[in-house]
Design an enzyme around this catalytic site. Sequence first.
Site, PDB file in Angstrom:
ATOM      1  N   THR A 123       0.821  -1.204   0.000  1.00  0.00           N
ATOM      2  CA  THR A 123       0.000   0.000   0.000  1.00  0.00           C
ATOM      3  C   THR A 123       0.864   1.268   0.000  1.00  0.00           C
ATOM      4  OG1 THR A 123      -1.400   1.280   1.507  1.00  0.00           O
ATOM      5  CG2 THR A 123      -0.106  -0.415   2.519  1.00  0.00           C
ATOM      6  N   ASP A 124       0.284   2.371  -0.473  1.00  0.00           N
ATOM      7  CA  ASP A 124       0.987   3.662  -0.388  1.00  0.00           C
ATOM      8  C   ASP A 124       1.054   4.159   1.066  1.00  0.00           C
ATOM      9  OD1 ASP A 124      -1.696   4.337   0.001  1.00  0.00           O
ATOM     10  OD2 ASP A 124      -1.788   5.821  -1.609  1.00  0.00           O
ATOM     11  N   GLU A 125       0.268   3.521   1.957  1.00  0.00           N
ATOM     12  CA  GLU A 125       0.200   4.008   3.347  1.00  0.00           C
ATOM     13  C   GLU A 125       1.529   3.837   4.083  1.00  0.00           C
ATOM     14  OE1 GLU A 125      -3.472   3.112   5.427  1.00  0.00           O
ATOM     15  OE2 GLU A 125      -4.533   2.898   3.533  1.00  0.00           O
ATOM     16  N   TYR A 147      -1.551  -0.785  11.072  1.00  0.00           N
ATOM     17  CA  TYR A 147      -1.717  -1.445   9.762  1.00  0.00           C
ATOM     18  C   TYR A 147      -0.551  -1.114   8.841  1.00  0.00           C
ATOM     19  CZ  TYR A 147      -3.203  -1.827   4.860  1.00  0.00           C
ATOM     20  OH  TYR A 147      -3.240  -2.086   3.508  1.00  0.00           O
ATOM     21  N   LYS A 151       2.551  -3.466   7.278  1.00  0.00           N
ATOM     22  CA  LYS A 151       2.793  -3.626   5.837  1.00  0.00           C
ATOM     23  C   LYS A 151       4.230  -3.209   5.498  1.00  0.00           C
ATOM     24  CE  LYS A 151       0.264  -4.673   3.018  1.00  0.00           C
ATOM     25  NZ  LYS A 151      -0.064  -6.021   2.485  1.00  0.00           N
TER      26      LYS A 151
HETATM   27  P1  NAD Z   1      -9.319  -7.865   2.377  1.00  0.00           P
HETATM   28  O1  NAD Z   1      -9.327  -7.592   3.838  1.00  0.00           O
HETATM   29  O2  NAD Z   1     -10.573  -7.755   1.588  1.00  0.00           O
HETATM   30  O3  NAD Z   1      -8.752  -9.353   2.119  1.00  0.00           O
HETATM   31  C1  NAD Z   1      -7.688  -9.910   2.834  1.00  0.00           C
HETATM   32  C2  NAD Z   1      -7.729 -11.418   2.634  1.00  0.00           C
HETATM   33  O4  NAD Z   1      -6.601 -11.991   3.315  1.00  0.00           O
HETATM   34  C3  NAD Z   1      -8.978 -12.077   3.224  1.00  0.00           C
HETATM   35  O5  NAD Z   1      -9.521 -12.984   2.286  1.00  0.00           O
HETATM   36  C4  NAD Z   1      -8.453 -12.814   4.457  1.00  0.00           C
HETATM   37  O6  NAD Z   1      -9.194 -13.971   4.774  1.00  0.00           O
HETATM   38  C5  NAD Z   1      -7.043 -13.145   4.029  1.00  0.00           C
HETATM   39  N1  NAD Z   1      -6.125 -13.358   5.157  1.00  0.00           N
HETATM   40  C6  NAD Z   1      -5.961 -12.549   6.248  1.00  0.00           C
HETATM   41  N2  NAD Z   1      -5.028 -13.096   7.069  1.00  0.00           N
HETATM   42  C7  NAD Z   1      -4.589 -14.221   6.476  1.00  0.00           C
HETATM   43  C8  NAD Z   1      -3.615 -15.200   6.820  1.00  0.00           C
HETATM   44  N3  NAD Z   1      -2.924 -15.129   7.965  1.00  0.00           N
HETATM   45  N4  NAD Z   1      -3.401 -16.234   5.971  1.00  0.00           N
HETATM   46  C9  NAD Z   1      -4.109 -16.326   4.813  1.00  0.00           C
HETATM   47  N5  NAD Z   1      -5.047 -15.456   4.456  1.00  0.00           N
HETATM   48  C10 NAD Z   1      -5.286 -14.402   5.261  1.00  0.00           C
HETATM   49  O7  NAD Z   1      -8.180  -6.926   1.787  1.00  0.00           O
HETATM   50  P2  NAD Z   1      -7.968  -6.278   0.347  1.00  0.00           P
HETATM   51  O8  NAD Z   1      -8.519  -4.922   0.358  1.00  0.00           O
HETATM   52  O9  NAD Z   1      -8.373  -7.255  -0.694  1.00  0.00           O
HETATM   53  O10 NAD Z   1      -6.382  -6.127   0.353  1.00  0.00           O
HETATM   54  C11 NAD Z   1      -5.539  -7.142  -0.201  1.00  0.00           C
HETATM   55  C12 NAD Z   1      -4.092  -6.676  -0.122  1.00  0.00           C
HETATM   56  O11 NAD Z   1      -3.943  -5.443  -0.830  1.00  0.00           O
HETATM   57  C13 NAD Z   1      -3.627  -6.404   1.305  1.00  0.00           C
HETATM   58  O12 NAD Z   1      -2.315  -6.876   1.457  1.00  0.00           O
HETATM   59  C14 NAD Z   1      -3.678  -4.885   1.439  1.00  0.00           C
HETATM   60  O13 NAD Z   1      -2.719  -4.423   2.353  1.00  0.00           O
HETATM   61  C15 NAD Z   1      -3.337  -4.471   0.013  1.00  0.00           C
HETATM   62  N6  NAD Z   1      -3.869  -3.148  -0.378  1.00  0.00           N
HETATM   63  C16 NAD Z   1      -5.200  -2.853  -0.240  1.00  0.00           C
HETATM   64  C17 NAD Z   1      -5.671  -1.604  -0.653  1.00  0.00           C
HETATM   65  C18 NAD Z   1      -7.139  -1.252  -0.544  1.00  0.00           C
HETATM   66  O14 NAD Z   1      -7.489  -0.072  -0.768  1.00  0.00           O
HETATM   67  N7  NAD Z   1      -8.039  -2.180  -0.264  1.00  0.00           N
HETATM   68  C19 NAD Z   1      -4.797  -0.658  -1.176  1.00  0.00           C
HETATM   69  C20 NAD Z   1      -3.439  -1.000  -1.318  1.00  0.00           C
HETATM   70  C21 NAD Z   1      -3.000  -2.256  -0.920  1.00  0.00           C
HETATM   71  P1  TYD Z   2     -10.758   3.435   4.589  1.00  0.00           P
HETATM   72  O1  TYD Z   2     -11.689   2.966   3.536  1.00  0.00           O
HETATM   73  O2  TYD Z   2     -10.810   2.798   5.935  1.00  0.00           O
HETATM   74  O3  TYD Z   2      -9.269   3.299   3.944  1.00  0.00           O
HETATM   75  P2  TYD Z   2      -7.846   3.880   4.497  1.00  0.00           P
HETATM   76  O4  TYD Z   2      -7.982   4.290   5.905  1.00  0.00           O
HETATM   77  O5  TYD Z   2      -6.977   2.662   4.347  1.00  0.00           O
HETATM   78  O6  TYD Z   2      -7.495   4.995   3.560  1.00  0.00           O
HETATM   79  O7  TYD Z   2     -10.938   5.007   4.782  1.00  0.00           O
HETATM   80  C1  TYD Z   2     -10.770   5.912   3.718  1.00  0.00           C
HETATM   81  C2  TYD Z   2     -10.871   7.307   4.294  1.00  0.00           C
HETATM   82  O8  TYD Z   2     -12.226   7.516   4.736  1.00  0.00           O
HETATM   83  C3  TYD Z   2      -9.998   7.542   5.518  1.00  0.00           C
HETATM   84  O9  TYD Z   2      -9.503   8.873   5.488  1.00  0.00           O
HETATM   85  C4  TYD Z   2     -10.946   7.381   6.705  1.00  0.00           C
HETATM   86  C5  TYD Z   2     -12.272   7.837   6.131  1.00  0.00           C
HETATM   87  N1  TYD Z   2     -13.477   7.170   6.671  1.00  0.00           N
HETATM   88  C6  TYD Z   2     -14.571   7.934   7.085  1.00  0.00           C
HETATM   89  O10 TYD Z   2     -14.558   9.181   7.029  1.00  0.00           O
HETATM   90  N2  TYD Z   2     -15.683   7.282   7.554  1.00  0.00           N
HETATM   91  C7  TYD Z   2     -15.744   5.919   7.639  1.00  0.00           C
HETATM   92  O11 TYD Z   2     -16.768   5.374   8.115  1.00  0.00           O
HETATM   93  C8  TYD Z   2     -14.616   5.151   7.198  1.00  0.00           C
HETATM   94  C9  TYD Z   2     -14.634   3.646   7.277  1.00  0.00           C
HETATM   95  C10 TYD Z   2     -13.504   5.815   6.712  1.00  0.00           C
END
Ligand code: NAD
Ligand code: TYD
Length: 334
Positions: A123-125, A147, A151
């Site tokens: 992630t960019d975070e 989190y 990462k």
């Molecule tokens: P998500 O929470 O929807 O899915 C995570 C999956 O990982 C789930 O299916 C969960 O069961 C599985 N999991 C968790 N712990 C596990 C373990 N110990 N062993 C095996 N499986 C396990 O998340 P997502 O949004 O699909 O994110 C997927 C990846 O992309 C993550 O690594 C996250 O950090 C990264 N990412 C997400 C975003 C976003 O905006 N959603 C952005 C950048 C990067």
């Molecule tokens: P989120 O979807 O949790 O992603 P991330 O924190 O990884 O960027 O949140 C996106 C943005 O929205 C973040 O600045 C927090 C804000 N947010 C709200 O304002 N209300 C909400 O109920 C949630 C879940 C997030």
Amino acid sequence: MKILVTGGAGFIGSNFIKYLIRNNPDYKIINLDKLTYAGNLENLKDLNDNKNYKFIQGDIGDEKLINKIVKEVNVIINFAAETHVDRSIANPKAFIETSVLGTYTLLKSALDNNIDKYIQISTDEVYGSTDSETFSEYSPFLPNSPYSASKASADLMCRAFHSTYGLNTIVMHSCNVYGPNQYPEKLIPLVITNLIEGKKVPVYGKGHQIREWIYVEDFASAIELTLKEGMGGEVYNIGSAQRLQNIEVVKTILSHMGKGEEEIEYVKDREGHDFRYAVNSSKIRSELGWKHTKQFQSGIKDTIDWYINNKEWWSKLKSGEYMEYYKKQYLQRK
Ligand code: NAD
Ligand code: TYD
């Protein structure tokens, strides 16, 4: 290509697996997922009869199981993680166990079994928050939440396995991803599903925080390209340059759904809330020729339509454990 995808039952992993199989029907995929609250096999039900796809329930930290599976593949793509910042503030331990120890277990097994390529989905975070700059692949890691710190630790271990042992690791840092099948605790699906249910939408603070948003299939295309052409030891940032304040995102959804601003409820801000994320994604664009195709206005409309048409998928999720979590969050923030 024989690929182990970990965390493939979650939001991005499941969209990626479907995308990859659609474009490369001869690839063999093993999906290992622990099925935490965020994992959902319904996301992949269309693949149940596909002979090139296999699901295994398990933990990426389970050394014995991982070693057995890794012997059958030549590539690993690791999506598995705990992913919700708010949950990491309340309970960081699971984040450390999966991202730090779990990623180490995968890397060690990848090395022991001579894996050709290991891709870490990140992630960019990890770069922290920036008021005006964009993050490049050379920006320092300054994570602020448990989190993003978990990462960042995993990403640095990927770097170390490349530098020390020569393992072909690649780390991808994406901006915020949205689209179908995202668990309804994250901002966009939470807002959409709350509005469908007739509930208010909680905005943290004044909603002025800025996030960069990419549609999930655009991220999947970047991962596919990296799988085929990315170089071992490299890091790629993935972004869309579509940067919006949270309040703009919420108002866009309200307007698409024919609702007014009275649906917004301003609540207490998140602790340590990162103000702004912004990614410079020129490296993957110039070196691998990747580009995103979906504009936010069109992607958000498709996403809203998907949640409207798939109420059965998400209404089940918004009960039980989720409801307990949500109520607690809500009471704390009110
Ligand atoms: P998500 O929470 O929807 O899915 C995570 C999956 O990982 C789930 O299916 C969960 O069961 C599985 N999991 C968790 N712990 C596990 C373990 N110990 N062993 C095996 N499986 C396990 O998340 P997502 O949004 O699909 O994110 C997927 C990846 O992309 C993550 O690594 C996250 O950090 C990264 N990412 C997400 C975003 C976003 O905006 N959603 C952005 C950048 C990067
Ligand atoms: P989120 O979807 O949790 O992603 P991330 O924190 O990884 O960027 O949140 C996106 C943005 O929205 C973040 O600045 C927090 C804000 N947010 C709200 O304002 N209300 C909400 O109920 C949630 C879940 C997030």
